[in-house]
Design a protein around this motif. Structure first.
Motif, mmCIF file in Angstrom:
data_model
loop_
_atom_site.group_PDB
_atom_site.id
_atom_site.type_symbol
_atom_site.label_atom_id
_atom_site.label_comp_id
_atom_site.label_asym_id
_atom_site.label_seq_id
_atom_site.Cartn_x
_atom_site.Cartn_y
_atom_site.Cartn_z
ATOM 1 N N ASP A 1 0.823 -1.206 0.000
ATOM 2 C CA ASP A 1 0.000 0.000 0.000
ATOM 3 C C ASP A 1 0.859 1.258 0.000
ATOM 4 O O ASP A 1 1.913 1.307 0.608
ATOM 5 N N TYR A 2 0.357 2.281 -0.686
ATOM 6 C CA TYR A 2 0.907 3.617 -0.496
ATOM 7 C C TYR A 2 0.150 4.211 0.674
ATOM 8 O O TYR A 2 -1.058 4.039 0.773
ATOM 9 N N TYR A 3 0.838 4.918 1.533
ATOM 10 C CA TYR A 3 0.097 5.474 2.651
ATOM 11 C C TYR A 3 -0.423 6.848 2.296
ATOM 12 O O TYR A 3 0.223 7.872 2.548
ATOM 13 N N VAL A 4 -1.578 6.848 1.616
ATOM 14 C CA VAL A 4 -2.216 8.082 1.198
ATOM 15 C C VAL A 4 -2.700 8.832 2.434
ATOM 16 O O VAL A 4 -2.560 10.033 2.554
ATOM 17 N N SER A 5 -3.274 8.106 3.366
ATOM 18 C CA SER A 5 -3.721 8.719 4.607
ATOM 19 C C SER A 5 -3.552 7.680 5.699
ATOM 20 O O SER A 5 -3.252 6.526 5.428
ATOM 21 N N GLY A 6 -3.755 8.092 6.924
ATOM 22 C CA GLY A 6 -3.632 7.151 8.025
ATOM 23 C C GLY A 6 -2.203 7.012 8.486
ATOM 24 O O GLY A 6 -1.299 7.622 7.934
ATOM 25 N N PRO A 7 -1.998 6.210 9.521
ATOM 26 C CA PRO A 7 -0.656 6.103 10.092
ATOM 27 C C PRO A 7 0.302 5.432 9.115
ATOM 28 O O PRO A 7 -0.079 4.537 8.367
ATOM 29 N N PHE A 8 1.529 5.895 9.130
ATOM 30 C CA PHE A 8 2.522 5.321 8.235
ATOM 31 C C PHE A 8 3.082 4.050 8.855
ATOM 32 O O PHE A 8 3.479 4.036 10.003
ATOM 33 N N SER A 9 3.080 2.962 8.089
ATOM 34 C CA SER A 9 3.740 1.760 8.582
ATOM 35 C C SER A 9 4.247 0.986 7.385
ATOM 36 O O SER A 9 3.655 0.998 6.316
ATOM 37 N N LEU A 10 5.369 0.343 7.552
ATOM 38 C CA LEU A 10 5.954 -0.396 6.448
ATOM 39 C C LEU A 10 5.357 -1.790 6.394
ATOM 40 O O LEU A 10 5.069 -2.388 7.419
ATOM 41 N N PRO A 11 5.183 -2.316 5.196
ATOM 42 C CA PRO A 11 4.654 -3.670 5.089
ATOM 43 C C PRO A 11 5.702 -4.707 5.503
ATOM 44 O O PRO A 11 6.893 -4.431 5.517
ATOM 45 N N ALA A 12 5.215 -5.879 5.879
ATOM 46 C CA ALA A 12 6.106 -6.995 6.220
ATOM 47 C C ALA A 12 5.725 -8.165 5.324
ATOM 48 O O ALA A 12 4.793 -8.916 5.636
ATOM 49 N N PHE A 13 6.414 -8.288 4.222
ATOM 50 C CA PHE A 13 6.068 -9.349 3.282
ATOM 51 C C PHE A 13 6.682 -10.667 3.738
ATOM 52 O O PHE A 13 7.891 -10.743 3.966
ATOM 53 N N VAL A 14 5.829 -11.681 3.896
ATOM 54 C CA VAL A 14 6.303 -12.933 4.472
ATOM 55 C C VAL A 14 6.264 -14.096 3.493
ATOM 56 O O VAL A 14 6.845 -15.134 3.778
ATOM 57 N N ASP A 15 5.560 -13.953 2.372
ATOM 58 C CA ASP A 15 5.587 -15.071 1.431
ATOM 59 C C ASP A 15 5.254 -14.567 0.036
ATOM 60 O O ASP A 15 4.650 -13.506 -0.134
ATOM 61 N N VAL A 16 5.647 -15.341 -0.947
ATOM 62 C CA VAL A 16 5.434 -14.974 -2.337
ATOM 63 C C VAL A 16 5.109 -16.237 -3.114
ATOM 64 O O VAL A 16 5.618 -17.314 -2.810
ATOM 65 N N THR A 17 4.211 -16.115 -4.087
ATOM 66 C CA THR A 17 3.949 -17.230 -4.987
ATOM 67 C C THR A 17 3.857 -16.681 -6.408
ATOM 68 O O THR A 17 3.404 -15.555 -6.620
ATOM 69 N N VAL A 18 4.311 -17.469 -7.356
ATOM 70 C CA VAL A 18 4.358 -17.025 -8.746
ATOM 71 C C VAL A 18 3.702 -18.101 -9.602
ATOM 72 O O VAL A 18 4.026 -19.286 -9.458
ATOM 73 N N ASP A 19 2.776 -17.708 -10.467
ATOM 74 C CA ASP A 19 2.142 -18.733 -11.309
ATOM 75 C C ASP A 19 2.899 -18.865 -12.629
ATOM 76 O O ASP A 19 3.908 -18.207 -12.847
ATOM 77 N N ARG A 20 2.411 -19.732 -13.520
ATOM 78 C CA ARG A 20 3.205 -20.016 -14.717
ATOM 79 C C ARG A 20 3.217 -18.844 -15.690
ATOM 80 O O ARG A 20 4.063 -18.778 -16.574
ATOM 81 N N ASN A 21 2.292 -17.893 -15.529
ATOM 82 C CA ASN A 21 2.337 -16.695 -16.364
ATOM 83 C C ASN A 21 3.185 -15.591 -15.748
ATOM 84 O O ASN A 21 3.247 -14.484 -16.269
ATOM 85 N N GLY A 22 3.762 -15.882 -14.607
ATOM 86 C CA GLY A 22 4.620 -14.879 -13.976
ATOM 87 C C GLY A 22 3.873 -13.911 -13.074
ATOM 88 O O GLY A 22 4.412 -12.871 -12.716
ATOM 89 N N LEU A 23 2.615 -14.220 -12.723
ATOM 90 C CA LEU A 23 1.883 -13.367 -11.785
ATOM 91 C C LEU A 23 2.468 -13.559 -10.394
ATOM 92 O O LEU A 23 2.518 -14.673 -9.886
ATOM 93 N N ILE A 24 2.900 -12.466 -9.791
ATOM 94 C CA ILE A 24 3.542 -12.535 -8.486
ATOM 95 C C ILE A 24 2.530 -12.106 -7.439
ATOM 96 O O ILE A 24 1.956 -11.016 -7.535
ATOM 97 N N THR A 25 2.278 -12.957 -6.449
ATOM 98 C CA THR A 25 1.373 -12.587 -5.368
ATOM 99 C C THR A 25 2.148 -12.629 -4.066
ATOM 100 O O THR A 25 2.796 -13.626 -3.750
#
Lengths: 499, 204
Positions: A277-301
């Protein structure tokens, strides 16, 4: 008798309520609202690409309830391996959560202790990051314990190294890439015998002016007191079908997701790329990304443990969808810990606080965008164009669609239309490219007129303008003003004032 | 017509122009105001005619008032600061001459910014360096006129001119700082008075 009466009444009321409520339940909104960021980094409404499907917590099944699931691995046959860390076991389920097998012995060398990661090779060999036993345990496809890969020993690891394997993959050569908690040098590349090969894909400490100044001006003692800046820790990794390793990084503002080439260089991000997220409003906090999955078309989640949202990007890094959120309702989560997907695109997200696995399915809109995006990524802009137009029919906030149609127009050499679409997408660089081509086209079409114009302009400047200027000068001169004043010109200027 | 002639002169013979400006009756307040309004109009037109690829701001991010303030405030604060500094350090210039002279220093901007900005409609981003070159020539020209103005109006030599210019810039920043603090304090004070009255009116 009275009891039966109240019971029947109660059931009647319940039925009535259900009858009234059911349609509401069927059309109930998702607990999270679809949104996306436009090219001005504003959050705008979008249509959800993923909706909550169902959950599985293991209660009342043969497998028994889950306890702190930490990892999910989906193999090529859509069978799901769950690292049930709290129960010290790995579950093998089919895609409808029917139990197939349990890995992890009750006693003996095959007993697991808080296994936080699981990886399965193509032949079905199961590698388990047996975190608290400080080893990688290997199981055969039939569930029997085969061997262990012990803690790697090397002088390169340093004296303070503590081995705490939490996630792992095995590449096609058989090397293990292990995330060890608290290690900031990167992934540990380990051979099948447990020999440490090298660190791989570690993050770098970015340049920082404050640190540089401190190092310049601090005395020896002060320097010793300054805590050494360490690179950020890798939290998870994923190997796609082409063998690329994707990593997620904890902390930091940019480039928390990386696609590592075989030599460990990030090939996904150019410059500083913002994820989450971009912090457009609200308290600023950094994300904590803990996992990633990629499908055969290269979609990264990727999943963010702070907001409990999943963010999906295509191969080129365009944000496609955001789903999930923090809360108690179905579709929201409390502590996301792992994500993976089956071949039909259903997302499996483990929630280690609620001890369950939530499934999210793609919506028709999601599928449409995925198809369009896959064509776009391959550079087949013309084929993708019709799909993107349909995307815009559903959702005119989707900036990527304008951009993609613009590219299609550009490729079809319809530069003027391309310019319009790039303008709508607010992509100035591409707009400028299209404009350049359009300008060339105009020049070619109206070459005679431009030539005539230039000649006329030349004649004007060369032969018509000078006499005019001379005449004007003469008139001004005759009215008393100097044409070329020199020092001691005050009197002359006064004259000019008067004149 | 007279203003126009003087504008032409400041472009062609800036030294002589600033000598002439010291003659009694040449510097006029009305010229200064006219030039500042022209500079503002030139600025607004240049924003309007900028090609899409060169726009760095969205239309809603542009405010008439702020563009005006960004021209007027530096101009006035420069004039005041320059006058104050040079008066202390034996400058000969009068306040009126400085104000009018500073306004005339903006003439290259007024005259050339619109034609140069029109270039953005035929250039692509790859060729932006051409546009940037012309823009920096305009800026350089304006700065040069300011320096010539300081030198000629106060009758300084080069070294002192540079010294006075630096002092003037420092003076400008101090002025802005003081104004900022004053604004804060006055704002607090006004709020206090208003709240006092509100309180009293609630009680009675």
């Amino acid at each position: 008798m009275r009891y039966a009466f109240t019971r029947s009444w109660r059931s009647f009321i319940v039925t009535l309520c259900l009858a009234v409520l059911m349609p509401v339940a069927v059309y109930a909104d998702s607990p999270y609202e679809g949104y996306i960021y436009n090219n001005l980094e504003e959050d705008v409404h979008s249509i959800n690409g993923y909706l909550y499907l169902d959950s599985w917590d293991g209660f009342g099944t043969e497998a028994g309830p889950l306890n702190a699931p930490e990892d999910i691995f989906v193999d090529a046959n859509d069978r799901i391996y769950v690292a049930d860390a709290g129960n010290n076991r790995i579950l093998l389920l089919d895609d409808e959560f029917e139990l197939i097998r349990i890995y992890g012995d009750a006693d003996g060398p095959g007993k697991l202790n808080n296994p936080k990661g699981v990886f399965v090779t193509e032949d079905g060999t199961v590698y388990v990051a047996d975190t608290n036993n400080k080893r990688v345990a290997v199981f055969n496809a039939d569930g029997s314990y085969e061997r262990e890969i012990p803690e790697p020993k090397s002088s390169l690891l340093g004296d303070n190294f503590v081995y705490s394997p939490s996630k792992l993959i095995v590449d096609k050569r058989g090397y293990l890439f292990v995330v060890s908690n608290g290690t900031t040098n990167g992934l540990l590349q380990i051979s099948q015998n447990g020999e440490f090969e090298s660190f791989f894909g570690g993050n770098r400490v970015s340049f920082n002016w404050t640190r540089l100044l401190l190092r310049w001006f601090a005395s020896e003692e002060q320097r010793a007191q300054i805590v050494a800046e360490r690179p950020l820790e890798i939290s998870n990794l994923y190997q796609d079908t082409e063998g690329f390793i994707y990593t997620t990084t904890l902390g930091g503002q940019y480039n928390q997701v990386k696609r590592l080439s075989p030599v460990g260089v990030d090939t996904l991000n150019q410059g500083n790329v913002w994820y989450g997220d971009y912090y457009v409003s609200g308290p600023f906090s950094l994300p904590a990304f803990v996992d990633v999955t990629v499908d055969r078309n290269g979609l990264i989640t990727i999943i963010d443990q702070n907001s409990n949202k999943a963010f999906q990007y295509n191969k080129l890094g365009y944000l496609l969808f955001i789903f999930g959120g923090t809360g108690e309702q179905n579709g929201l989560m409390k502590t996301v810990s792992a994500i993976d997907q089956t071949s039909d695109g259903t997302m499996y997200i483990a929630d280690s606080s609620r001890n369950r696995i939530d499934r999210f399915r793609t919506t028709p809109f999601g599928e449409l965008v995925h198809r369009a995006s896959a064509l776009y990524v391959e550079g087949r802009y013309e084929e993708a164009e019709e799909l993107w137009r349909e995307v815009l029919r559903y959702n005119s906030n989707y900036d990527m669609a304008y951009h993609a149609i613009g590219k299609a127009m550009y490729k079809a050499e319809r530069y003027e239309e391309a310019m319009q679409y790039f303008k709508l997408a607010r992509t100035r660089g591409d707009y400028s490219q299209a404009f350049k081509e359009y300008r060339k086209e105009l020049m070619r079409e109206h070459f005679e007129w431009i030539l005539v114009g230039v000649v006329v302009l030349f004649i004007l400047i060369r032969y018509v303008l000078p006499p005019l200027v001379r005449k004007l000068r003469a008139r001004i001169g005759s009215s008393g003003t100097n044409s070329r004043p020199h020092a001691g010109n005050q009197a002359i200027v006064k004259e000019g004032e008067a004149g | 017509m007279n203003t126009l002639r003087m504008m032409g002169k400041v472009l062609r013979h800036p030294n002589e122009f600033y000598y002439d400006l010291q003659a009694p009756g040449v510097a006029r307040w009305s010229h200064a105001i006219l030039l500042i309004i022209l500079a503002f109009i030139a600025r607004m037109i240049s924003i309007l005619v900028t090609g899409y690829a060169f726009e760095t701001r969205e239309p809603y991010e542009i405010s008439f008032l702020f563009e005006f303030v960004w021209i007027v405030v530096p101009w006035i604060s420069w004039s005041i600061s320059n006058w104050a500094v040079s008066t202390i350090l034996d400058g000969e210039g009068k306040f009126k001459e400085i104000v009018v002279g500073s306004a005339y220093a903006l003439v290259p901007y007024i005259v050339f910014v619109v034609p140069v900005t029109l270039l953005t409609n035929v250039l692509s981003l790859d060729e932006a360096s051409t546009y940037r070159l012309f823009m920096s020539i305009i800026q350089f020209w304006v700065i040069l006129l300011f320096l010539i103005k300081v030198r000629v109006l106060h009758d300084f030599e080069i070294g002192k001119m540079i010294w006075i210019t630096i002092l003037t810039l420092i003076g400008m920043f101090i002025m802005w700082f003081v104004c900022f603090i004053l604004y804060g304090l006055i704002d607090e004070f006004v709020n206090f008075i208003i709240n006092l009255f509100k309180e009293i009116s609630f009680r009675t």
